[in-house]
Write an enzyme that holds these catalytic residues in place. Structure first.
Site, PDB file in Angstrom:
ATOM      1  CB  ALA A  69      39.034  39.249  39.428  1.00 47.52           C
ATOM      2  N   GLY A 112      35.398  42.869  38.793  1.00 48.75           N
ATOM      3  CA  GLY A 112      36.565  43.708  38.552  1.00 48.75           C
ATOM      4  C   GLY A 112      36.440  44.568  37.309  1.00 48.75           C
ATOM      5  CD  GLU A 115      35.630  45.561  42.134  1.00 55.51           C
ATOM      6  OE1 GLU A 115      36.080  44.555  41.535  1.00 55.51           O
ATOM      7  OE2 GLU A 115      35.615  45.663  43.364  1.00 55.51           O
ATOM      8  CD  GLU A 135      32.732  41.256  42.560  1.00 56.83           C
ATOM      9  OE1 GLU A 135      31.525  41.591  42.575  1.00 56.83           O
ATOM     10  OE2 GLU A 135      33.631  41.970  42.085  1.00 56.83           O
TER      11      GLU A 135
END
Ligand code: CAA
Length: 261
Positions: A69, A112, A115, A135
């Site tokens: 992200a 992300g 993911e 993270e």
């Protein structure tokens, strides 16, 4: 042809019933900001809505599939900001695509990015791929499925080690762990993803949708529910012309001509 010059963060094209989406924010290693997520999901849904597309390939660059992200976009967000306006809300639509999605991962697939790869149905890795959920190093936890899909993919204890320490793993470890179906030399990654995509896209489209839905049920439901929905979908295949054709072609020792109906 699905080329769309309005996208600023991705490149799209279609060939031989396969749709291609290349994440294209090189200045940020394809970090998933709102704009990129919006374009990615919009493009994937356009492929999904087109019966001329039987598989979707998602790639990044040589250096990064996606480095997570977008940390710079998130850094100043408050709890209320994130709660009221979830930047990843549209990934729900990505998870509901009917069409099989192949992640072709070279370089970093972190946070992300890992993911996103796990939201795809098949993960092919270049020998340069690096996976992880770092993270925890940023004072947060995975937020687009990492704590749920990684344990299902590689087992509870190995996933816990990765999520709690932030350690990354190279392609060979990811393959041993079952996250990656195959490792190919980086220079051959797109060609291999194309082969897999074209192979799937040549099958009967409604049967491929049914197979993907049944595989999803294995991840998302109980065994009893999954077996019941598999039985229903298997039986339903016998209502299709493509089942008649597929079995007739076997009997006649010829290649089936699926008509996606
Ligand atoms: N968000 C925003 N920008 C990022 C980024 C990210 N996730 N990852 C890399 N970038 C930017 C860098 O800031 C840098 O920009 P500048 O040139 O403007 O400084 C550019 O991309 C190139 O990156 P680096 O210079 O850091 O490249 P490197 O080769 O030295 O290191 C890396 C590569 C190890 C992947 C490193 O960039 C890195 O650690 N990135 C962050 C990885 C990460 O923590 N991901 C998780 C994000 S949080 C998340 O994903 C939450 C969630 O689950 C929802």
């Amino acid at each position: 042809d699905h080329e769309n010059t309005e996208y600023r963060n991705i490149l799209t094209r279609a060939e031989n019933r396969v749709g291609y989406i290349a994440l294209n924010r090189p200045e940020a290693l394809n970090a998933l900001n709102r704009a990129l997520v919006g374009e990615l999901v919009t493009a994937a849904r356009a492929f999904d809505d087109d019966p001329g597309i039987g598989a979707i390939v998602v790639t990044g660059s040589e250096k990064a599939f996606a480095a997570g992200a977008d940390i710079k976009e998130m850094a100043d967000q408050s709890y209320v900001d994130m709660f009221l306006d979830d930047p990843f809300a549209r990934f729900g639509e990505f998870g509901r695509l009917r069409t099989p999605v192949i992640a072709a991962v070279a370089g970093y697939a972190l946070g992300g990015g890992c993911e996103l790869a796990m939201m795809c149905d098949i993960i092919l890795a270049a020998d340069t791929a690096v996976f992880g959920q770092p993270e925890i190093n940023l004072g947060v936890i995975p937020g687009i499925g990492g704590t749920q899909r990684l344990p299902r993919a590689i087992g509870a204890y190995k996933a816990a080690e990765l999520v709690l320490t932030g350690r990354t793993m190279a392609a060979d470890e990811a393959e041993r762990a079952g996250l990656v179906s195959r490792i190919v030399p980086a220079a051959e990654l797109l060609a291999e993803a194309t082969r897999v995509g074209e192979t799937i896209a040549a099958k009967s489209l409604p049967v491929v949708y049914a197979a993907k839905a049944a595989l999803r049920a294995a991840q998302e439901t109980t065994l009893a529910q999954g077996l019941a929905s598999e039985k229903q979908a298997f039986t339903s295949a016998f209502a299709l012309e493509d089942q008649t054709e597929g079995m007739a072609a076997f009997r006649d020792k010829r290649t089936p001509q699926f008509r996606h109906r």
